[in-house]
Design a protein around this motif. Structure first.
Motif, PDB file in Angstrom:
ATOM      1  N   ALA A  10       0.834  -1.202   0.000  1.00  0.00           N
ATOM      2  CA  ALA A  10       0.000   0.000   0.000  1.00  0.00           C
ATOM      3  C   ALA A  10       0.871   1.254   0.000  1.00  0.00           C
ATOM      4  O   ALA A  10       1.827   1.352   0.770  1.00  0.00           O
ATOM      5  CB  ALA A  10      -0.919   0.008   1.219  1.00  0.00           C
ATOM      6  N   PRO A  11       0.565   2.216  -0.865  1.00  0.00           N
ATOM      7  CA  PRO A  11       1.351   3.457  -0.882  1.00  0.00           C
ATOM      8  C   PRO A  11       1.054   4.323   0.328  1.00  0.00           C
ATOM      9  O   PRO A  11       0.021   4.180   0.989  1.00  0.00           O
ATOM     10  CB  PRO A  11       0.872   4.145  -2.170  1.00  0.00           C
ATOM     11  N   THR A  12       1.963   5.221   0.624  1.00  0.00           N
ATOM     12  CA  THR A  12       1.762   6.198   1.697  1.00  0.00           C
ATOM     13  C   THR A  12       0.906   7.347   1.172  1.00  0.00           C
ATOM     14  O   THR A  12       1.215   7.933   0.135  1.00  0.00           O
ATOM     15  CB  THR A  12       3.116   6.724   2.196  1.00  0.00           C
ATOM     16  N   ASP A  29       3.066  12.033  10.869  1.00  0.00           N
ATOM     17  CA  ASP A  29       1.830  11.999  11.656  1.00  0.00           C
ATOM     18  C   ASP A  29       0.594  12.116  10.770  1.00  0.00           C
ATOM     19  O   ASP A  29      -0.514  11.782  11.200  1.00  0.00           O
ATOM     20  CB  ASP A  29       1.814  13.129  12.690  1.00  0.00           C
ATOM     21  N   ALA A  30       0.768  12.605   9.546  1.00  0.00           N
ATOM     22  CA  ALA A  30      -0.357  12.754   8.621  1.00  0.00           C
ATOM     23  C   ALA A  30      -0.269  11.767   7.457  1.00  0.00           C
ATOM     24  O   ALA A  30      -0.941  11.948   6.443  1.00  0.00           O
ATOM     25  CB  ALA A  30      -0.417  14.186   8.081  1.00  0.00           C
ATOM     26  N   GLN A  31       0.539  10.751   7.616  1.00  0.00           N
ATOM     27  CA  GLN A  31       0.715   9.765   6.543  1.00  0.00           C
ATOM     28  C   GLN A  31       0.149   8.412   6.972  1.00  0.00           C
ATOM     29  O   GLN A  31       0.399   7.946   8.088  1.00  0.00           O
ATOM     30  CB  GLN A  31       2.195   9.631   6.179  1.00  0.00           C
ATOM     31  N   PHE A  32      -0.597   7.793   6.055  1.00  0.00           N
ATOM     32  CA  PHE A  32      -1.249   6.522   6.334  1.00  0.00           C
ATOM     33  C   PHE A  32      -1.102   5.590   5.129  1.00  0.00           C
ATOM     34  O   PHE A  32      -0.936   6.048   3.993  1.00  0.00           O
ATOM     35  CB  PHE A  32      -2.744   6.729   6.629  1.00  0.00           C
ATOM     36  N   ARG A  33      -1.153   4.307   5.408  1.00  0.00           N
ATOM     37  CA  ARG A  33      -1.277   3.319   4.341  1.00  0.00           C
ATOM     38  C   ARG A  33      -2.745   2.908   4.272  1.00  0.00           C
ATOM     39  O   ARG A  33      -3.313   2.448   5.258  1.00  0.00           O
ATOM     40  CB  ARG A  33      -0.378   2.111   4.601  1.00  0.00           C
ATOM     41  N   PHE A  72      -7.122   2.579   7.652  1.00  0.00           N
ATOM     42  CA  PHE A  72      -6.013   3.527   7.587  1.00  0.00           C
ATOM     43  C   PHE A  72      -4.966   3.164   8.639  1.00  0.00           C
ATOM     44  O   PHE A  72      -5.200   3.339   9.835  1.00  0.00           O
ATOM     45  CB  PHE A  72      -6.515   4.954   7.818  1.00  0.00           C
ATOM     46  N   GLU A  73      -3.808   2.669   8.172  1.00  0.00           N
ATOM     47  CA  GLU A  73      -2.733   2.273   9.069  1.00  0.00           C
ATOM     48  C   GLU A  73      -1.691   3.384   9.156  1.00  0.00           C
ATOM     49  O   GLU A  73      -1.245   3.912   8.132  1.00  0.00           O
ATOM     50  CB  GLU A  73      -2.064   0.992   8.590  1.00  0.00           C
ATOM     51  N   SER A  74      -1.296   3.734  10.355  1.00  0.00           N
ATOM     52  CA  SER A  74      -0.297   4.785  10.556  1.00  0.00           C
ATOM     53  C   SER A  74       1.052   4.356   9.991  1.00  0.00           C
ATOM     54  O   SER A  74       1.467   3.200  10.132  1.00  0.00           O
ATOM     55  CB  SER A  74      -0.165   5.078  12.052  1.00  0.00           C
TER      56      SER A  74
END
Length: 485
Positions: free
Chosen positions: A349-351, A382-386, A400-402
């Motif tokens: 999964a992309p960021t 802190d604002a990035q999720f997979r 949404f994974e941190s």
């Protein structure tokens, strides 16, 4: 520990039920041969970190180059016993229509000392079951060592189908007093379903005070090397033994000291957790050894004839991926199994970030595990999720994974949003799962509908993330986002 008469009677009753089911299993027609194998699946844990003692998976096409699945995150988490698992064993039924993972119930990362773990630890094993290798049951505990007087643990389980009895021999190490000596021995039970089982019996007991752990058995088709079964263990050395019957007499073939490998007694490269693998389509085996003393992870030694330890040789040119692989097991995969496993956990999964529609300079972020929208987020992670397939439903849903807290997901709790570690429960999975739909304020953007409260959507209110029903233009704007890099 002495057991009451009532417990003894109950145990006999359970054993009777087990052997009744085993007798039925023996009477079944022999299963058809499995399709040709095309890949490999490794189950393992990674170490004593916050989420390291859980079930991780890795995949290989050639048996030597491995890639971490599920973005390197655990695929199963134990919610029972110590809430941690180590030493997972992958088990396939002879017909290839059912699978189990059996693992040690132990979590050193919780603050448990090794002394407590071996002397006052869990006597149960953790089990999951699946029909397809990707959809797994809730875990359950089996107290296999509960009937062993003074048992302090139940470690490193393995299981193998025994055609002579039509059930599985499930074996593990338990530290307990016997004949005046307290040490780890290998014990076994027989089981047809990994729920009911016979009374535990000693399987391997080394002389004197010498302990033994980490036994794993491999079956050699056509009895290559002169025997049908081979087993490796850790008893100060890494001994190799052979037999033509799982519960029969075993012959010592020696150990790996000639390769400079031991489990401590012989010095050299000190290893544990031997893990067998046959290369697909040929009579060649790898014995993977965990270099725990140096922290270098697994290394393979290989052989085309297991009948003599002198046939083993060091193997180079292997890659183990990013995650450290600790004591696990390897399952050869058919094309259908491989397709299912990679379809579920193979994609990377992309960021991404979630940009607010009506406050486009603000992005969804976590801070102290609370969730809000902010501008100029620092640190940026802190604002990035997979954005991964939904934990509760992977078709048409997302979670949404941190990025900087792997294994932690956005979830709603009392309609508020938090960043929380996946505890493996069905409630957590449902709270962390959402359906992407056309943006409520702009169809070119996206809104996220709750899986378990489908009348509610992810939205911000006072810059905090909430799960609310949407009934007006302000709500529609607050519940509209854009996924962006």
């Amino acid at each position: 520990m002495l057991r009451s008469l009532a417990r003894a009677v109950a145990s006999i009753a359970v054993a009777g039920l087990l052997f009744a089911s085993s007798a039925l299993a023996v009477g079944r027609p022999a299963a058809a041969a499995l399709d040709p194998f095309t890949g490999y699946l490794m189950a393992h844990f990674t170490g004593e970190s916050a989420t390291g003692e859980q079930i991780y998976l890795a995949h290989s096409k050639d048996g030597l180059t491995w890639r971490d699945l599920n973005n390197g995150q655990p695929v199963l988490l134990s919610t029972l016993g110590t809430r941690g698992v180590r030493d997972p064993a992958l088990v396939r039924s002879p017909a290839g229509d059912r699978y189990w993972i059996v693992a040690t119930d132990l979590r050193i990362a919780s603050g448990t000392s090794w002394s407590d773990a071996v002397n006052r630890g869990s006597t149960s094993l953790v089990v999951w079951e699946s029909r397809d290798l990707v959809n797994w049951s809730a875990p359950w505990l089996i107290n296999v060592a509960g009937g062993i007087s003074g048992a302090g643990n139940a470690w490193a389980p393995e299981a193998i189908w025994n055609p002579q009895t039509g059930d599985y021999v499930l074996y593990w190490a338990t530290n307990s007093p016997r004949d005046g000596v307290t040490k780890n021995r290998i014990w076994y039970v027989r089981t047809a379903d990994f729920r009911t089982f016979t009374a535990p019996q000693v399987y391997i007991d080394r002389p004197g005070t010498q302990a033994i752990i980490d036994t794993q058995i491999v079956e050699a088709p056509n009895s290559v090397g002169g025997y049908r079964y081979y087993r490796a263990s850790a008893d100060g050395h890494i001994p190799i033994e052979a037999s033509n019957s799982v519960l029969g007499t075993w012959t010592s073939l020696g150990n790996l000291s000639h390769l400079g490998i031991s489990n401590g007694t012989g010095g050299g490269n000190v290893v544990e957790g031997p893990m067998w693998m046959q290369f697909n389509g040929r009579n060649e085996w790898a014995l993977w050894l965990d270099q725990f003393a140096t922290g270098r992870g697994y290394l393979p030694i290989t052989s085309t004839n297991l009948g003599s330890v002198q046939n083993f040789q060091h193997r180079s040119g292997y890659q183990l991926g990013v995650n450290r692989k600790r004591h696990g097991s390897i399952l050869n995969l058919t094309a259908a199994e491989e397709s299912r496993v990679l379809g579920r956990w193979g994609a990377t999964a992309p960021t991404q970030r979630l940009q607010s529609y009506n406050f486009p300079d603000r992005y969804v972020r976590h801070v102290d595990y609370d969730v809000r929208i902010d501008a100029n987020v620092s640190p940026a992670q802190d604002a990035q999720f997979r954005v991964v397939p939904g934990l509760a439903a992977n078709s048409g849903y997302v979670s949404f994974e941190s990025v900087n807290h792997p294994g932690h997901y956005l979830r709603h709790y009392a309609y508020d949003f938090v960043l929380a570690a996946n505890d493996g429960s069905a409630t957590f999975a449902a709270d962390a799962t959402f359906r992407p739909v056309a943006g409520l304020a702009d169809s070119g953007w996206t809104s996220f509908q709750s899986y378990n409260f489908p009348d509610r959507y992810l939205r911000h209110y006072g810059y905090l993330l909430k799960l609310d029903p949407i009934s007006d233009a302000t709500g529609r704007a607050d519940a509209t986002f854009r996924l962006t890099s």
